[in-house]
Enzyme design. Structure first.
Site, short mmCIF file in Angstrom:
data_model
loop_
_atom_site.label_atom_id
_atom_site.label_comp_id
_atom_site.label_asym_id
_atom_site.label_seq_id
_atom_site.Cartn_x
_atom_site.Cartn_y
_atom_site.Cartn_z
N LYS A 112 0.93 27.76 -24.87
CA LYS A 112 -0.51 27.56 -25.09
C LYS A 112 -1.30 27.92 -23.84
O LYS A 112 -2.35 28.57 -23.92
CB LYS A 112 -0.79 26.12 -25.52
N GLU A 145 -11.29 32.29 -27.76
CA GLU A 145 -10.79 32.81 -29.05
C GLU A 145 -11.52 34.06 -29.51
O GLU A 145 -12.03 34.14 -30.63
CB GLU A 145 -10.86 31.72 -30.12
N ARG A 179 -6.06 34.07 -29.03
CA ARG A 179 -6.00 32.61 -29.25
C ARG A 179 -5.95 32.26 -30.74
O ARG A 179 -5.44 31.20 -31.10
CB ARG A 179 -7.18 31.92 -28.56
N HIS A 181 -6.29 23.55 -43.23
CA HIS A 181 -7.64 22.98 -43.29
C HIS A 181 -8.10 22.80 -44.74
O HIS A 181 -8.77 21.80 -45.07
CB HIS A 181 -8.62 23.84 -42.49
N ASN A 197 -3.73 29.45 -34.59
CA ASN A 197 -4.14 28.92 -35.89
C ASN A 197 -3.15 29.30 -36.99
O ASN A 197 -3.49 29.18 -38.18
CB ASN A 197 -5.54 29.43 -36.25
N LYS A 215 -10.59 22.83 -26.41
CA LYS A 215 -11.36 22.72 -27.65
C LYS A 215 -11.64 21.25 -27.89
O LYS A 215 -10.71 20.44 -28.01
CB LYS A 215 -10.57 23.29 -28.83
N GLU A 239 3.44 21.38 -35.04
CA GLU A 239 2.76 22.26 -34.07
C GLU A 239 3.78 22.87 -33.10
O GLU A 239 3.60 23.99 -32.63
CB GLU A 239 1.70 21.49 -33.27
N ARG A 274 -24.95 16.56 -19.53
CA ARG A 274 -24.68 18.02 -19.55
C ARG A 274 -23.31 18.39 -19.01
O ARG A 274 -23.08 19.52 -18.59
CB ARG A 274 -25.76 18.80 -18.79
P1 NAD Z 1 -4.34 10.75 -34.03
O1 NAD Z 1 -5.07 10.87 -32.77
O2 NAD Z 1 -5.06 10.19 -35.21
O3 NAD Z 1 -3.01 9.93 -33.80
C1 NAD Z 1 -2.15 9.65 -34.90
C2 NAD Z 1 -1.88 8.14 -35.01
O4 NAD Z 1 -0.95 7.77 -34.00
C3 NAD Z 1 -3.10 7.26 -34.82
O5 NAD Z 1 -3.04 6.21 -35.74
C4 NAD Z 1 -2.92 6.71 -33.40
O6 NAD Z 1 -3.50 5.45 -33.23
C5 NAD Z 1 -1.44 6.64 -33.29
N1 NAD Z 1 -0.88 6.76 -31.95
C6 NAD Z 1 -1.26 7.61 -30.99
N2 NAD Z 1 -0.41 7.55 -29.95
C7 NAD Z 1 0.51 6.60 -30.26
C8 NAD Z 1 1.64 6.10 -29.58
N3 NAD Z 1 2.04 6.58 -28.40
N4 NAD Z 1 2.34 5.12 -30.19
C9 NAD Z 1 1.98 4.65 -31.43
N5 NAD Z 1 0.93 5.12 -32.11
C10 NAD Z 1 0.21 6.09 -31.54
O7 NAD Z 1 -3.79 12.18 -34.54
P2 NAD Z 1 -3.04 13.39 -33.82
O8 NAD Z 1 -2.04 13.83 -34.80
O9 NAD Z 1 -2.63 13.08 -32.44
O10 NAD Z 1 -4.21 14.47 -33.71
C11 NAD Z 1 -4.80 15.03 -34.85
C12 NAD Z 1 -6.18 15.54 -34.46
O11 NAD Z 1 -6.03 16.54 -33.44
C13 NAD Z 1 -6.91 16.21 -35.60
O12 NAD Z 1 -8.23 15.73 -35.61
C14 NAD Z 1 -6.90 17.68 -35.25
O13 NAD Z 1 -8.02 18.37 -35.73
C15 NAD Z 1 -6.89 17.62 -33.75
N6 NAD Z 1 -6.36 18.82 -33.09
C16 NAD Z 1 -7.10 19.38 -32.10
C17 NAD Z 1 -6.64 20.49 -31.43
C18 NAD Z 1 -7.41 21.06 -30.28
O14 NAD Z 1 -7.06 22.14 -29.80
N7 NAD Z 1 -8.42 20.38 -29.79
C19 NAD Z 1 -5.39 21.05 -31.77
C20 NAD Z 1 -4.66 20.45 -32.79
C21 NAD Z 1 -5.16 19.33 -33.45
N1 GLY Z 2 -5.23 24.44 -31.69
C1 GLY Z 2 -5.83 25.74 -31.67
C2 GLY Z 2 -6.40 26.11 -30.35
O1 GLY Z 2 -6.40 25.35 -29.43
O2 GLY Z 2 -6.91 27.19 -30.22
#
Ligand code: NAD
Ligand code: GLY
Length: 370
Positions: free
Chosen positions: A227, A237, A241, A252, A245, A143, A185, A121
């Site tokens: 942020k 949100e 917030r 998406h 997006n 998130k 971003e 939990r």
């Molecule tokens: P990811 O986590 O898949 O990383 C991208 C690639 O880079 C992967 O292959 C990973 O292994 C590699 N990698 C990571 N760090 C590295 C490093 N230092 N050196 C070499 N390789 C490295 O993708 P991402 O772009 O970091 O994140 C995308 C995800 O984030 C999506 O699922 C998206 O929906 C999510 N997201 C969430 C929020 C939120 O607020 N929670 C906001 C934006 C995006």
């Molecule tokens: N990436 C959108 C949010 O955190 O609200």
């Protein structure tokens, strides 16, 4: 180089985002004050594990560490690897007062954060974001979640981390394509609320992408400040917030259309989505004609994708993309919500956008692919 601290002010759940080089090496000192016993469970991916897990182990000093490395990539962010992670954490006897560490990009941060939210939990967790995207966006704000076959990020929870360690040095191993996707971003923050930051990015973006650490630190800090401010004012949100997006309704739909594959990375979709959002804003007479061209020009100068024509392979038609948008979390009472802009640095939430205008912008963008 100095370490910057940005505080996310959320009352009893406030936390610091520490930004700078060398944070992994001092992970023990940074995380130590949060620990009730000298032990952490780390969730990472196989790529990051090979590159940075040993440095984390050394940085943790006397704090013992157990680790799970999941396959790298977006496909990991689903039920299968999520339940594997939760069961692993239980098998490792992670207790309610322990700390889980997410070492990786947004995929690992979102999945491990969600696991922390539901385990017993709710267990505290620390984000150590290793991609630019994760440092400027996903590790901050709480998130967490996974994807469903019905759509992206449809299963999740708000669960704030207890600390974020954004070690700029870790970006040195990031492939250029992933770095630029994260930069999508960064640009988003300038576009949504800080015109001066966008000017700064136009001037400094290329040197930052080429590796200048001081510029990288400034870009991460400014993004996180923006942020943190928005999250502190609107954690769940209800209003402001949603500005974060910007570009995401388009993004998406494009991610769904490309099967969440490496045809289009999330941050690339955000960049294209921002360009489309400015195009729609201009067509609606909300912003000046030059604004969308200026957005595109900067993305192009950075060597980034900025048009539908830059996405390889087939895409659905405009109607198909509109249908995919209707699956977005931002749909309210069946109506699409877009983030539009009055100018660079001045975005707002628009609830009643003329779908005809969106359709014609998409049709024209798709026509350029032929
Ligand atoms: P990811 O986590 O898949 O990383 C991208 C690639 O880079 C992967 O292959 C990973 O292994 C590699 N990698 C990571 N760090 C590295 C490093 N230092 N050196 C070499 N390789 C490295 O993708 P991402 O772009 O970091 O994140 C995308 C995800 O984030 C999506 O699922 C998206 O929906 C999510 N997201 C969430 C929020 C939120 O607020 N929670 C906001 C934006 C995006
Ligand atoms: N990436 C959108 C949010 O955190 O609200």
């Amino acid at each position: 180089m100095t370490i910057d601290t940005v505080r996310v002010e959320l009352g009893a759940r406030s936390y610091d985002v520490r930004i700078g080089e060398g944070l992994l090496e001092r992970a023990g000192e940074e995380i130590g004050p949060l620990l009730r016993r000298p032990r952490v469970a780390v969730v990472t991916d196989e790529t990051v594990s090979k590159l940075h897990l040993q440095a984390l182990r050394e940085g943790l000093g006397d704090v013992s560490m157990t680790a799970l490395a999941l396959p790298a990539g977006e496909a990991t962010k689903g039920w299968k690897e999520f339940s594997r992670t939760v069961e692993w954490l239980l098998g490792e006897k992670v207790e309610r007062r322990d700390i889980i560490v997410a070492l990786g990009g947004g995929v690992i941060g979102d999945l491990a954060g969600f696991a922390a939210a539901v385990l017993r939990r709710g267990v505290r967790f620390v984000q150590i974001p290793t991609t630019l995207l994760a440092q400027v966006d996903s590790s901050v704000g709480g998130k967490t979640g996974i994807n469903s076959p019905h759509g992206k990020n449809l299963i999740g929870a708000f669960h704030q981390p207890s600390l974020v360690l954004a070690d700029i040095g870790l970006l040195a191993t990031l492939p250029a394509r992933d770095f630029l996707a994260g930069y999508g971003e960064v640009v988003k923050y300038g576009l949504l609320g800080d015109a001066e930051f966008f000017d700064w990015l136009e001037a400094n973006g290329p040197a930052l992408a080429a590796g200048d650490a001081a510029l990288r630190q400034h870009a991460v800090r400014r993004s996180v400040e923006m942020k943190a401010g928005i999250v502190a004012r609107d954690e769940t949100e209800e209003g402001e917030r949603a500005l974060l997006n910007l570009g995401h309704t388009f993004c998406h739909a494009l991610e769904a259309a490309t099967g969440y594959s490496d045809r289009l990375l999330h941050g690339e979709g955000v960049a294209i989505g921002c360009a489309l959002a400015f195009e729609v804003s201009q067509r609606l007479g909300l912003c000046a004609q030059e604004a969308p061209s200026r957005v595109r020009a900067h993305l192009k100068a950075m060597g980034m994708k900025c048009d539908l024509a830059d996405i390889p392979g087939d895409l659905p038609g405009a109607e198909g993309l509109l249908q995919l948008m209707a699956q977005d979390k931002k749909v309210q009472d069946g109506r699409l919500r877009f983030i539009l802009a009055r100018a660079i640095g001045d975005a707002f939430v628009a609830d009643d956008v003329d779908t005809g205008v969106v359709r014609s912008v998409l049709e024209e963008a798709l026509a350029q692919r032929r």
